[in-house]
Write a protein that holds these residues in place. Structure first.
Motif, PDB file in Angstrom:
ATOM      1  N   GLY A  95     -11.305  11.249  -5.505  1.00 45.42           N
ATOM      2  CA  GLY A  95     -11.641  11.399  -6.913  1.00 45.42           C
ATOM      3  C   GLY A  95     -12.355  10.206  -7.511  1.00 45.42           C
ATOM      4  N   SER A  96     -12.341   9.092  -6.792  1.00 40.61           N
ATOM      5  CA  SER A  96     -12.995   7.865  -7.239  1.00 40.61           C
ATOM      6  C   SER A  96     -13.310   7.020  -6.017  1.00 40.61           C
ATOM      7  CB  SER A  96     -12.097   7.078  -8.201  1.00 40.61           C
ATOM      8  OG  SER A  96     -12.655   5.812  -8.491  1.00 40.61           O
ATOM      9  N   ASP A  97     -14.366   6.209  -6.115  1.00 38.39           N
ATOM     10  CA  ASP A  97     -14.682   5.286  -5.029  1.00 38.39           C
ATOM     11  C   ASP A  97     -13.901   3.976  -5.157  1.00 38.39           C
ATOM     12  OD1 ASP A  97     -16.038   4.580  -7.315  1.00 38.39           O
ATOM     13  OD2 ASP A  97     -17.903   4.035  -6.311  1.00 38.39           O
ATOM     14  N   HIS A  98     -12.951   3.933  -6.088  1.00 30.78           N
ATOM     15  CA  HIS A  98     -12.064   2.782  -6.251  1.00 30.78           C
ATOM     16  C   HIS A  98     -10.623   3.237  -6.064  1.00 30.78           C
ATOM     17  CE1 HIS A  98     -14.934  -0.158  -8.215  1.00 30.78           C
ATOM     18  NE2 HIS A  98     -15.610   0.973  -8.267  1.00 30.78           N
ATOM     19  N   ASP A  99      -9.792   2.364  -5.534  1.00 29.29           N
ATOM     20  CA  ASP A  99      -8.353   2.627  -5.467  1.00 29.29           C
ATOM     21  C   ASP A  99      -7.668   1.885  -6.612  1.00 29.29           C
ATOM     22  OD1 ASP A  99      -8.586   4.205  -3.245  1.00 29.29           O
ATOM     23  OD2 ASP A  99      -7.982   2.663  -1.820  1.00 29.29           O
ATOM     24  N   PRO A 100      -6.721   2.539  -7.293  1.00 30.72           N
ATOM     25  CA  PRO A 100      -6.025   1.874  -8.394  1.00 30.72           C
ATOM     26  C   PRO A 100      -5.018   0.845  -7.893  1.00 30.72           C
ATOM     27  CG  PRO A 100      -5.106   4.053  -8.009  1.00 30.72           C
ATOM     28  CD  PRO A 100      -6.295   3.931  -7.095  1.00 30.72           C
ATOM     29  N   ALA A 101      -4.795  -0.163  -8.711  1.00 34.16           N
ATOM     30  CA  ALA A 101      -3.843  -1.237  -8.370  1.00 34.16           C
ATOM     31  C   ALA A 101      -2.954  -1.505  -9.570  1.00 34.16           C
ATOM     32  CB  ALA A 101      -4.600  -2.507  -7.987  1.00 34.16           C
ATOM     33  N   TRP A 102      -1.717  -1.992  -9.282  1.00 32.06           N
ATOM     34  CA  TRP A 102      -0.816  -2.304 -10.385  1.00 32.06           C
ATOM     35  C   TRP A 102       0.206  -3.352  -9.980  1.00 32.06           C
ATOM     36  CZ3 TRP A 102      -0.302   2.021  -7.360  1.00 32.06           C
ATOM     37  CH2 TRP A 102       0.975   2.326  -6.857  1.00 32.06           C
ATOM     38  N   ILE A 137      -1.162  -1.070  -4.373  1.00 31.31           N
ATOM     39  CA  ILE A 137      -2.441  -0.362  -4.382  1.00 31.31           C
ATOM     40  C   ILE A 137      -2.205   1.041  -3.845  1.00 31.31           C
ATOM     41  CG2 ILE A 137      -4.755  -0.210  -3.378  1.00 31.31           C
ATOM     42  CD1 ILE A 137      -4.887  -3.235  -3.408  1.00 31.31           C
ATOM     43  N   ASP A 138      -2.698   2.045  -4.578  1.00 34.20           N
ATOM     44  CA  ASP A 138      -2.586   3.424  -4.122  1.00 34.20           C
ATOM     45  C   ASP A 138      -3.743   3.688  -3.169  1.00 34.20           C
ATOM     46  OD1 ASP A 138      -1.703   6.118  -3.960  1.00 34.20           O
ATOM     47  OD2 ASP A 138      -3.297   6.678  -5.349  1.00 34.20           O
ATOM     48  N   ARG A 139      -3.428   3.743  -1.880  1.00 31.05           N
ATOM     49  CA  ARG A 139      -4.478   3.832  -0.878  1.00 31.05           C
ATOM     50  C   ARG A 139      -5.076   5.238  -0.772  1.00 31.05           C
ATOM     51  NH1 ARG A 139      -6.815   0.377  -0.764  1.00 31.05           N
ATOM     52  NH2 ARG A 139      -5.436  -1.221   0.074  1.00 31.05           N
ATOM     53  N   GLU A 195       0.836  -1.193   0.000  1.00 29.02           N
ATOM     54  CA  GLU A 195       0.000   0.000   0.000  1.00 29.02           C
ATOM     55  C   GLU A 195       0.876   1.251   0.000  1.00 29.02           C
ATOM     56  OE1 GLU A 195      -3.841  -0.868   2.560  1.00 29.02           O
ATOM     57  OE2 GLU A 195      -2.065  -1.694   3.563  1.00 29.02           O
ATOM     58  N   THR A 196       0.469   2.250  -0.763  1.00 28.59           N
ATOM     59  CA  THR A 196       1.262   3.467  -0.841  1.00 28.59           C
ATOM     60  C   THR A 196       1.231   4.257   0.468  1.00 28.59           C
ATOM     61  OG1 THR A 196      -0.646   4.628  -1.779  1.00 28.59           O
ATOM     62  CG2 THR A 196       0.980   3.735  -3.326  1.00 28.59           C
ATOM     63  N   ARG A 197       0.190   4.037   1.278  1.00 32.50           N
ATOM     64  CA  ARG A 197       0.076   4.678   2.588  1.00 32.50           C
ATOM     65  C   ARG A 197      -0.867   3.826   3.433  1.00 32.50           C
ATOM     66  NH1 ARG A 197      -2.496   7.565  -1.156  1.00 32.50           N
ATOM     67  NH2 ARG A 197      -0.719   8.951  -1.387  1.00 32.50           N
ATOM     68  N   PRO A 198      -0.807   3.939   4.750  1.00 33.64           N
ATOM     69  CA  PRO A 198      -1.714   3.161   5.602  1.00 33.64           C
ATOM     70  C   PRO A 198      -3.162   3.567   5.332  1.00 33.64           C
ATOM     71  CG  PRO A 198       0.105   4.052   6.885  1.00 33.64           C
ATOM     72  CD  PRO A 198       0.167   4.715   5.539  1.00 33.64           C
ATOM     73  N   PRO A 199      -4.089   2.616   5.420  1.00 40.86           N
ATOM     74  CA  PRO A 199      -5.502   2.962   5.214  1.00 40.86           C
ATOM     75  C   PRO A 199      -6.039   3.805   6.352  1.00 40.86           C
ATOM     76  CG  PRO A 199      -5.298   0.703   5.975  1.00 40.86           C
ATOM     77  CD  PRO A 199      -3.900   1.189   5.712  1.00 40.86           C
TER      78      PRO A 199
END
Length: 326
Positions: free
Chosen positions: A314-321, A304-306, A253-257
């Motif tokens: 900006g979105s109700d989804h988090d992007p993943a890669w 996952i960009d948390r 995760e890019t940052r803690p949830p």
């Protein structure tokens, strides 16, 4: 060479225009290129207001566009599959305004969704053949298109030699779990699950027929269900034609949830949060990345960009890669 490939539901990336109109004559512009005249669209034969279920289709909030653009810039992926884009002009405008020259190769084909939300792929690498499977049907319902939106197949070429195929991306946006208020909840859920099940089965059939067992390909997108859900068994269960490996088991995760009660899954394997009034929030991995066996052996890491807010950034989804060693 490390290659990064991801998915992001942009949550209704509509343009700032909500009407279609014809203009017989365009007045000259001023010295700075700005229009010096106004136009009144009052002829119903030449104007069509864009609506959906009686509501005006509005452009995505400019601030929300800036937020999702920043998330895309921060990820800096080589290939990004996106969902919920109005059309290719909207995508081009968004990329030009917010992402500059980062993604010179854009692919979008109008799909089946009555809300005008389409699938697209943004790529730093050259793109080869692009195929829409929006007309595919399931044998149980041969007279009806199975995909609510589309299955978009995009060949990504090797930037070092554009004559060479690097990998193929299969972008998806499966049937939503949303049930209209006018529909019986149980029956609505049954029909949605049935549609999603058929979609997963046809995805597996198409991908199996279009690829080789040792090929480099990725099935990804907003699946609107969890990887272990019965509706996605067509993707999760190996067959003689197709074996896919779920890549987001323990993502970084890019940052803690953001704190919650109960807390989000400790594994970090979630991209979508839904909270019904009076109920505990549900954290689910709706946005998924499935790798072919060949790519699974080259899989270095998942991410996952948390989000920073429960409602999303900006979105109700988090992007993943994923990061692949190619």
């Amino acid at each position: 060479m490390d290659v990064t490939v991801g998915t992001f539901n942009l949550n209704n990336l509509f343009s700032r225009f909500n009407f279609l109109a014809e203009i017989d004559n365009v007045h000259p512009t001023g010295p700075d290129g700005a229009l010096t005249s106004s136009y009144i669209f009052d002829d119903p034969k030449k104007v069509r207001i864009r609506t959906y279920k009686g509501k005006l289709v509005k452009g995505k909030d400019p601030e929300a566009q800036k937020v999702i653009a920043k998330r895309i810039r921060d990820m800096d992926l080589d290939v990004l599959a996106v969902q919920e884009v109005e059309d290719i002009d909207t995508l081009r405008f968004f990329v030009a305004r917010h992402l500059g020259q980062t993604y010179p190769f854009l692919s979008l084909i109008e799909g089946n969704d009555p809300r005008l939300i389409d699938l697209a792929v943004l790529s730093k690498f050259p793109v080869g053949a692009v195929t829409s499977w929006q007309h595919a049907v399931h044998p149980d319902v041969p007279g009806e298109r199975v995909f609510s939106r589309d299955l978009l197949e995009v060949q990504i070429l090797d930037p070092r030699d554009s004559d060479q195929h690097l990998l193929t991306v299969f972008n998806n946006h499966l049937k939503s779990q949303f049930v209209d208020r006018d529909t019986d909840p149980e029956e609505g859920k049954r029909l949605a699950d049935e549609r999603r099940t058929r979609q997963a089965e046809i995805i597996a059939r198409i991908v199996g027929a279009r690829t080789r067992p040792d090929g480099r390909f990725i099935v990804l997108g907003d699946m609107n269900d969890t990887p272990d859900a019965p509706t996605l068994a067509g993707l999760a269960e190996p067959s003689s034609q197709l074996t896919l490996i779920q890549a987001l088991v323990h993502p970084q995760e890019t940052r803690p949830p953001k704190a919650d009660d109960p807390p989000p899954p400790a594994s970090g394997a979630w991209t979508h949060r839904f909270k019904e009034s009076g109920q505990a929030a549900k954290y689910e991995l709706f946005d998924q990345i499935w790798l072919s066996k060949s790519l699974a052996t080259r899989h270095k890491s998942s991410h996952i960009d948390r989000r920073t807010r429960h409602g999303g950034d900006g979105s109700d989804h988090d992007p993943a890669w994923v990061v692949l060693d190619l």
